[in-house]
Design an enzyme around this catalytic site. Sequence first.
Site, PDB file in Angstrom:
ATOM      1  N   TYR B 129       0.843  -1.186   0.000  1.00 16.96           N
ATOM      2  CA  TYR B 129       0.000   0.000   0.000  1.00 16.96           C
ATOM      3  C   TYR B 129       0.891   1.254   0.000  1.00 16.96           C
ATOM      4  CZ  TYR B 129      -3.409   3.507   0.936  1.00 16.96           C
ATOM      5  OH  TYR B 129      -4.184   4.631   0.812  1.00 16.96           O
ATOM      6  N   GLN B 262      12.395  15.366  10.840  1.00 14.78           N
ATOM      7  CA  GLN B 262      11.481  14.354  11.367  1.00 14.78           C
ATOM      8  C   GLN B 262      10.155  14.985  11.772  1.00 14.78           C
ATOM      9  OE1 GLN B 262      12.246  11.143  11.229  1.00 14.78           O
ATOM     10  NE2 GLN B 262      10.080  10.917  11.681  1.00 14.78           N
ATOM     11  N   HIS B 265       7.053  15.332   9.468  1.00 12.99           N
ATOM     12  CA  HIS B 265       6.276  14.174   9.020  1.00 12.99           C
ATOM     13  C   HIS B 265       4.823  14.259   9.458  1.00 12.99           C
ATOM     14  CE1 HIS B 265       8.513  11.305   6.724  1.00 12.99           C
ATOM     15  NE2 HIS B 265       9.553  11.380   7.523  1.00 12.99           N
ATOM     16  N   GLU B 329      13.256   4.842  16.481  1.00 10.60           N
ATOM     17  CA  GLU B 329      13.162   4.371  15.095  1.00 10.60           C
ATOM     18  C   GLU B 329      14.417   4.802  14.314  1.00 10.60           C
ATOM     19  OE1 GLU B 329      10.168   6.445  12.907  1.00 10.60           O
ATOM     20  OE2 GLU B 329      10.092   4.971  11.285  1.00 10.60           O
ATOM     21  N   HIS B 330      14.721   6.099  14.348  1.00  9.09           N
ATOM     22  CA  HIS B 330      15.939   6.627  13.708  1.00  9.09           C
ATOM     23  C   HIS B 330      16.868   7.148  14.794  1.00  9.09           C
ATOM     24  CE1 HIS B 330      12.597   7.352  10.784  1.00  9.09           C
ATOM     25  NE2 HIS B 330      13.448   6.785   9.959  1.00  9.09           N
ATOM     26  N   ASP B 363      16.170   7.633   4.342  1.00  2.88           N
ATOM     27  CA  ASP B 363      14.764   7.712   3.934  1.00  2.88           C
ATOM     28  C   ASP B 363      14.616   7.442   2.439  1.00  2.88           C
ATOM     29  OD1 ASP B 363      13.954   8.390   6.466  1.00  2.88           O
ATOM     30  OD2 ASP B 363      13.948  10.544   6.110  1.00  2.88           O
ATOM     31  N   HIS B 422       1.998 -40.398  19.992  1.00  2.00           N
ATOM     32  CA  HIS B 422       3.303 -39.937  19.509  1.00  2.00           C
ATOM     33  C   HIS B 422       4.331 -41.065  19.641  1.00  2.00           C
ATOM     34  CE1 HIS B 422       1.464 -36.019  19.565  1.00  2.00           C
ATOM     35  NE2 HIS B 422       2.581 -35.413  19.219  1.00  2.00           N
TER      36      HIS B 422
END
Lengths: 433, 433
Positions: B129, B262, B265, B329-330, B363, B422
């Site tokens: 997506y 950042q 965003h 994250e970064h 990025d 088994h």
Amino acid sequence: MKVSVFNWAELSESERDTVLQRPAMVEDESIRQAVRDIIADVQANGDAALRELTCRFDRVDIDRFEVTSEEIDAAKSLLTKPDRRALKTAIANVRTFHAAQSSDDIDVTTTPGVRCERLTRPMETVGLYVPAGTAPLPSAAIMMAVPAQIAGCTNTVLCAPPRSDGTVDPAILYVARRTGVTRVFRVGGAQAIAAMAYGTESIPRVSKIFGPGNAFVAEAKSQVSADPNGAAQDLPAGPSEVLVIADESARAEVVAADLLSQAEHGEDSQVVLLCTSSELIEAVQTELQTQLEALPRSAIAAEAMTNSRLVRVASIDEAIAVSNRYAPEHLIINTRDARSLLPAITNAGSVFLGPWTPESLGDYCSGTNHVLPTYGFARNYSGLGVEQFQKFVTVQEASESGLRALGPIAQTLATLENLDAHERAVRVRLESL
Amino acid sequence: MKVSVFNWAELSESERDTVLQRPAMVEDESIRQAVRDIIADVQANGDAALRELTCRFDRVDIDRFEVTSEEIDAAKSLLTKPDRRALKTAIANVRTFHAAQSSDDIDVTTTPGVRCERLTRPMETVGLYVPAGTAPLPSAAIMMAVPAQIAGCTNTVLCAPPRSDGTVDPAILYVARRTGVTRVFRVGGAQAIAAMAYGTESIPRVSKIFGPGNAFVAEAKSQVSADPNGAAQDLPAGPSEVLVIADESARAEVVAADLLSQAEHGEDSQVVLLCTSSELIEAVQTELQTQLEALPRSAIAAEAMTNSRLVRVASIDEAIAVSNRYAPEHLIINTRDARSLLPAITNAGSVFLGPWTPESLGDYCSGTNHVLPTYGFARNYSGLGVEQFQKFVTVQEASESGLRALGPIAQTLATLENLDAHERAVRVRLESL
């Protein structure tokens, strides 16, 4: 007990879907709510909640949840020598196979002056849940603790339900001692999952929870993994299943035994036979009846067999196509030259090749992991391995010349995406060069 | 706008928790219900529902959802040469880095006569997506389609929202053409996720869905991945974030630009600076103000900065410890000898080393993947890579002698776990030897 028999060629597409349909998983709002209550209780009241819940569900009053080092050491003397030897052999084989899974670090220069890396880091604190409902499952402890140890996890916490005298099954403790488990706690059920996800006075918080369990345990794992402040989980839960592909070279006695060894797991287990021989299907029917009567867990297995199907296929190629469509957790290929079929298998958790490889070998000691994707998840999930106890960190480092070369590309793309500050972060650096 | 400044040494443990707290993710029951309705509509009415929902949300009436091959080919002529070159360079670098991620098959004999293997298989049908809300994101298409292609996925389906004239952004189409995407559809939002999870007359059903998106898209991915008959998802969603570690060698202009890149965003983005120099923190404050005013997306960035913190730390070692606790994250390490700090980094999605490595490089075009674990998930998740488009199938094959050696071990362990069938599956084979 009569197991349904179908002829694949005679089925319509929608009948085929129905034949390969898994039993619906019970969506029980009462379980959901009970688990929500247990989690809230443990979050609010910590050890006191664990004590009260353990009294209620396990009918034993636990004062100190952590199993002492002395108790773990003493487990050895409670096991027979053959049991210890079997556990040690299983650990050794699982270790050998999983040691081969370590990921090499990656170090690539993608543009002169731009170095990109991928480093492997263990998850620091992981939680293993080992159930002991109808029976203790030391094999589950092996399948989780060995990859955690190879991954390099610093803290591996194991929870197992207490027995009526407050002790934990010695085989589980023996495995914990030999596989580097850091701390063991006598607590089970949804309350154990809640304790590991959020921490209590005595039980440390972990970042990911592994392990099988009943509907309450599975629901608790699902709830805490949906909470960003909870803990991740290993694999989506589902009933265990086996699909057997057999040609006329297979022995009915063996095929029936393989189907039943899966069916005894639980009433919701599913077993499927795809077979090119009508005679063999009939013989398997008879064998199922005979063997079932001799099983201590025959009631469970008989119930599971009602979810199960024997399917006549026209060819082994057709069997492979049906199996890939079903995506079984366990796939036994009991045919001539079984290995030649392997390249065509796309969806399966674990494959058992040839007449001499019962599923039990993989369940216990061949070396592969027995925590596998079930319920069709083999299409998009892998069984447990070292990777699920690790994560990757990527790295990039540009030199001045690297930034000169690649910076303008980033500027162009940032502009294309209307992200001006992204462009500017490159520009303020380039302007100073 | 004034960003909060803290001195780590002066904070209590609970204040430290608060400083590193992420902004709460909005739990909006109205979004959940709206998404449930959209999914039910698409399941019941297929393409007709997509058409109606696209009219409602994208304000365009779509007759044919699939983007034709001619339309995809024509995208090239709608892009400038520098844009095409930038996209091609990014694809090439991402391909170089991800090509190094292929897992070798494993083939180990754990016991003489018992061969265990692990084989890699691509997921057959995956869905990507690519959002185009405030701006189209061709870089997202690169980050998903390249690893899907390297993994060997047979069918890679891409959905992107139509523009007001019914076309799809040409940069996205250009990327799709160059990265082996099989089919492209002009449909966006929760309805696109529902279509890929359950299939419609024109859109094929996929087994796993990748990609970023707004709250509706994230909720739809979460809902379909909770349904065993839906589709798996890539990573849990969360707002984007960066943590910058800087010492007195860093330039305030660069640090401020990195924080703002950042912050632009989204209003829920979070940026954190850990800095050993009070002077630099003050200079960064001033620079933030100056640079913010010049940004087209200054309103978004200013709002995001209110979630953000500048933290004075006593040493770089302390900064590393705080960063690992936050699990960003970064992570930008803008210090002297940044590389020497790398071994101590345990929790981070992607690391940007040294003064010449802005986050924008990763990025867009350094080669690493920009789909990364946010919101603290870097503790237990990896960023996107080839592995997430594949799964492992394990295999075991015992010879007669292998079963003679290892079968009794499996029998002992099955007996220990009270699983008689088994044990029997081994016995019926051993008895015939």
